[in-house]
Design a protein around this motif. Structure first.
Motif, PDB file in Angstrom:
ATOM      1  N   ARG A 179       0.831  -1.197   0.000  1.00 41.42           N
ATOM      2  CA  ARG A 179       0.000   0.000   0.000  1.00 41.42           C
ATOM      3  C   ARG A 179       0.867   1.248   0.000  1.00 41.42           C
ATOM      4  N   SER A 180       1.937   1.231   0.779  1.00 38.20           N
ATOM      5  CA  SER A 180       2.761   2.436   0.849  1.00 38.20           C
ATOM      6  C   SER A 180       3.934   2.389  -0.115  1.00 38.20           C
ATOM      7  N   GLY A 181       4.196   1.184  -0.649  1.00 35.34           N
ATOM      8  CA  GLY A 181       5.329   1.058  -1.553  1.00 35.34           C
ATOM      9  C   GLY A 181       6.657   1.094  -0.827  1.00 35.34           C
ATOM     10  N   GLN A 182       6.606   0.960   0.488  1.00 38.16           N
ATOM     11  CA  GLN A 182       7.837   1.037   1.283  1.00 38.16           C
ATOM     12  C   GLN A 182       8.372  -0.335   1.631  1.00 38.16           C
ATOM     13  N   CYS A 183       9.694  -0.376   1.754  1.00 40.40           N
ATOM     14  CA  CYS A 183      10.307  -1.602   2.247  1.00 40.40           C
ATOM     15  C   CYS A 183      10.219  -1.534   3.764  1.00 40.40           C
ATOM     16  N   VAL A 184       9.597  -2.524   4.384  1.00 41.43           N
ATOM     17  CA  VAL A 184       9.438  -2.454   5.834  1.00 41.43           C
ATOM     18  C   VAL A 184      10.466  -3.278   6.603  1.00 41.43           C
ATOM     19  N   GLN A 185      11.003  -4.326   5.958  1.00 35.86           N
ATOM     20  CA  GLN A 185      12.031  -5.121   6.623  1.00 35.86           C
ATOM     21  C   GLN A 185      13.015  -5.612   5.588  1.00 35.86           C
ATOM     22  N   ALA A 186      14.263  -5.744   6.001  1.00 37.13           N
ATOM     23  CA  ALA A 186      15.282  -6.253   5.086  1.00 37.13           C
ATOM     24  C   ALA A 186      16.178  -7.231   5.826  1.00 37.13           C
ATOM     25  N   PHE A 187      16.550  -8.295   5.142  1.00 35.91           N
ATOM     26  CA  PHE A 187      17.386  -9.316   5.763  1.00 35.91           C
ATOM     27  C   PHE A 187      18.558  -9.614   4.848  1.00 35.91           C
ATOM     28  N   GLU A 188      19.732  -9.549   5.405  1.00 30.17           N
ATOM     29  CA  GLU A 188      20.917  -9.806   4.582  1.00 30.17           C
ATOM     30  C   GLU A 188      21.850 -10.771   5.289  1.00 30.17           C
ATOM     31  N   THR A 189      21.508 -12.068   5.277  1.00 28.29           N
ATOM     32  CA  THR A 189      22.398 -13.036   5.918  1.00 28.29           C
ATOM     33  C   THR A 189      22.938 -14.059   4.924  1.00 28.29           C
ATOM     34  N   HIS A 190      22.308 -14.128   3.746  1.00 24.96           N
ATOM     35  CA  HIS A 190      22.825 -15.051   2.737  1.00 24.96           C
ATOM     36  C   HIS A 190      24.169 -14.554   2.250  1.00 24.96           C
ATOM     37  N   GLU A 191      24.989 -15.503   1.801  1.00 27.94           N
ATOM     38  CA  GLU A 191      26.323 -15.122   1.344  1.00 27.94           C
ATOM     39  C   GLU A 191      26.390 -14.960  -0.164  1.00 27.94           C
ATOM     40  N   SER A 192      25.247 -15.166  -0.814  1.00 21.97           N
ATOM     41  CA  SER A 192      25.235 -15.022  -2.265  1.00 21.97           C
ATOM     42  C   SER A 192      23.819 -14.696  -2.708  1.00 21.97           C
ATOM     43  N   ASP A 193      23.625 -14.572  -4.010  1.00 21.33           N
ATOM     44  CA  ASP A 193      22.319 -14.188  -4.543  1.00 21.33           C
ATOM     45  C   ASP A 193      21.193 -15.087  -4.043  1.00 21.33           C
ATOM     46  N   ILE A 194      20.053 -14.457  -3.772  1.00 24.05           N
ATOM     47  CA  ILE A 194      18.852 -15.203  -3.392  1.00 24.05           C
ATOM     48  C   ILE A 194      18.069 -15.460  -4.672  1.00 24.05           C
ATOM     49  N   ASN A 195      17.705 -16.699  -4.923  1.00 27.29           N
ATOM     50  CA  ASN A 195      16.996 -17.034  -6.148  1.00 27.29           C
ATOM     51  C   ASN A 195      15.496 -17.168  -5.974  1.00 27.29           C
ATOM     52  N   SER A 196      15.068 -17.427  -4.755  1.00 23.37           N
ATOM     53  CA  SER A 196      13.653 -17.706  -4.563  1.00 23.37           C
ATOM     54  C   SER A 196      13.248 -17.372  -3.136  1.00 23.37           C
ATOM     55  N   VAL A 197      12.061 -16.828  -2.981  1.00 21.33           N
ATOM     56  CA  VAL A 197      11.518 -16.578  -1.640  1.00 21.33           C
ATOM     57  C   VAL A 197      10.067 -17.048  -1.622  1.00 21.33           C
ATOM     58  N   ARG A 198       9.627 -17.570  -0.481  1.00 19.75           N
ATOM     59  CA  ARG A 198       8.243 -18.018  -0.376  1.00 19.75           C
ATOM     60  C   ARG A 198       7.768 -17.836   1.056  1.00 19.75           C
ATOM     61  N   TYR A 199       6.531 -17.332   1.230  1.00 18.35           N
ATOM     62  CA  TYR A 199       5.969 -17.156   2.560  1.00 18.35           C
ATOM     63  C   TYR A 199       5.666 -18.498   3.215  1.00 18.35           C
ATOM     64  N   TYR A 200       5.903 -18.577   4.501  1.00 20.79           N
ATOM     65  CA  TYR A 200       5.444 -19.678   5.344  1.00 20.79           C
ATOM     66  C   TYR A 200       3.920 -19.547   5.377  1.00 20.79           C
ATOM     67  N   PRO A 201       3.170 -20.669   5.411  1.00 13.59           N
ATOM     68  CA  PRO A 201       1.704 -20.600   5.317  1.00 13.59           C
ATOM     69  C   PRO A 201       1.005 -19.661   6.306  1.00 13.59           C
ATOM     70  N   SER A 202       1.577 -19.425   7.480  1.00 15.58           N
ATOM     71  CA  SER A 202       0.906 -18.540   8.437  1.00 15.58           C
ATOM     72  C   SER A 202       1.153 -17.076   8.091  1.00 15.58           C
ATOM     73  N   GLY A 203       2.091 -16.831   7.180  1.00 15.80           N
ATOM     74  CA  GLY A 203       2.396 -15.457   6.795  1.00 15.80           C
ATOM     75  C   GLY A 203       3.363 -14.751   7.732  1.00 15.80           C
ATOM     76  N   ASP A 204       3.760 -15.423   8.820  1.00 14.88           N
ATOM     77  CA  ASP A 204       4.651 -14.787   9.783  1.00 14.88           C
ATOM     78  C   ASP A 204       6.127 -14.988   9.483  1.00 14.88           C
ATOM     79  N   ALA A 205       6.416 -15.761   8.459  1.00 13.90           N
ATOM     80  CA  ALA A 205       7.820 -16.034   8.144  1.00 13.90           C
ATOM     81  C   ALA A 205       7.951 -16.294   6.656  1.00 13.90           C
ATOM     82  N   PHE A 206       9.186 -16.377   6.172  1.00 11.37           N
ATOM     83  CA  PHE A 206       9.386 -16.763   4.787  1.00 11.37           C
ATOM     84  C   PHE A 206      10.704 -17.502   4.651  1.00 11.37           C
ATOM     85  N   ALA A 207      10.775 -18.324   3.586  1.00  9.11           N
ATOM     86  CA  ALA A 207      11.998 -19.077   3.324  1.00  9.11           C
ATOM     87  C   ALA A 207      12.655 -18.509   2.080  1.00  9.11           C
TER      88      ALA A 207
END
Lengths: 305, 68
Positions: A179-207
């Motif tokens: 709605r706001s077009g803003q980035c609300v959270q950012a995570f940078e722990t991978h050591e290389s490019d991220i190829n895929s992201v998917r929400y956990y079914p409850s919506g509280d997490a993602f892989a």
């Protein structure tokens, strides 16, 4: 003038130090909340038994690497796109091809099924996202009915009919408020490019799946990484990930042609699936969770159950 | 000039960090417990987890009928 430039430099320096302070504060806060790991919380959860998952259908027909696939809400139709420039709609029960569209470009990197089941969207090197209504009328030319819905300045790498709230870009995973077009959270722990992201079914997490050969789980409320799915023997990047319906299993397709099945809570691998003869490029669990489909550079798609 | 655009982009970085620092987060122990509970509660409705019999899973091979 000289005084202006000096003022600019002071502002820049003070902003930089403020940024550093904030980053430090964020790290401190995140560390304070890190009182335990997910697998420790799940220590007393019963371990999963042996899984018997096999290829139940092989969809052959693409002339080149399969780059993307999506399930229809009817749990049986699948749309796939390929480097051969074709987008095919399959009936996964019978393996019949129901529709085929030739795109004006090769490398159709993204495709998605409309929730209504009546249309598909796809795009790639043509920098466009096109929507094709699906028709069973043999006299109708599907390509003639296509509508362009978006023009991008570069190639289309992903498209989805629901608002996709996430984006993996480089090593950072960012969560956006649509709605706001803003980035609300950012995570940078991978050591290389991220190829895929998917929400956990409850919506509280993602892989996320990354070229660093690991998959990771990030909890949005704890605002940090809570699990890493990796093994010393896994050295090739993970290209695509998806959860089973309860979120207990994480299916990940890798560039070493395999699919690893992870116990999300305990952090251990429960199964490794062989079958594809080249990189697994895309993977989605079916809408009712009875099966999942993987697409590969070996030109085929496999439905596993 | 490059000076002012660096300041502008640096301001954006600071604003973004302020936004992220303002989030109220929960402890991992709480968040992890919730993830665990969600998965366990929904386990029985997860066909790939529980395994579904051939008769109900359209992808699993069904009993073969043979002509007599």
């Amino acid at each position: 003038m000289a005084t202006e430039a000096l003022h600019e430099n002071e502002t820049l320096a003070s902003l930089k130090s403020e940024a550093e302070n904030l980053k430090g504060k964020l790290e401190e806060e995140r560390a304070k909340l890190h009182d335990v790991e997910l697998h420790q919380v799940a220590e007393r959860v019963e371990a999963l038994g042996q899984f018997v998952m096999k290829t139940r259908r092989t969809l052959k027909g693409h002339g080149n690497k399969v780059l993307c696939m999506d399930w229809c809400k009817d749990k049986r139709r699948i749309v796939s796109s390929s480097q051969d420039g074709k987008v095919i709609v399959w009936d996964s029960f019978t393996t019949n091809k129901e529709h085929a569209v030739t795109m004006p470009c090769t490398w159709v990197m993204a495709c998605a099924y409309a929730p209504s089941g009546c249309a598909i969207a796809c795009g790639g090197l043509d920098n466009k996202c096109s929507v094709y209504p699906l028709t069973f009328d043999k006299n109708e030319n599907m390509a003639a009915k296509k509508k362009s819905v978006a023009m991008h300045t570069n190639y289309l790498s992903a498209c989805s009919f629901t608002n996709s709230d996430m984006q993996g870009c480089d090593k950072k995973a960012m969560v956006w408020d649509m709605r706001s077009g803003q980035c609300v959270q950012a995570f940078e722990t991978h050591e290389s490019d991220i190829n895929s992201v998917r929400y956990y079914p409850s919506g509280d997490a993602f892989a996320s799946g990354s070229d660093d050969a690991t998959c990771r789980l990030y909890d949005l409320r704890a605002d940090r990484e809570v699990a890493i799915y990796s093994k010393e023997s896994i050295i090739f990047g993970a290209s695509s990930v998806d959860f089973s319906l309860s979120g207990r299993l994480l299916f990940a397709g890798y560039n070493d042609y395999t699919i690893n099945v992870w116990d999300v809570l305990k952090g251990s691998r429960v199964s490794i699936l062989f079958g594809h003869e080249n990189r697994v490029s895309t993977l989605r669990v079916s809408p009712d969770g009875t099966a999942f489909c993987s697409g590969s550079w070996d030109h085929t798609l496999r439905v596993w159950a | 000039i490059s000076g002012s655009s660096s300041v502008a982009s640096m301001k954006k970085v600071v604003q973004q960090l302020q936004l992220e620092a303002g989030l109220n987060s929960v402890k991992v122990s709480q968040a992890a417990a919730d993830l665990k509970q969600f998965s366990l509660q929904n386990a029985q409705h997860d066909p790939l987890l529980t395994g579904v019999s051939s008769s109900t899973n359209p992808f699993r091979p069904q009993k073969v009928c043979s002509f007599l």
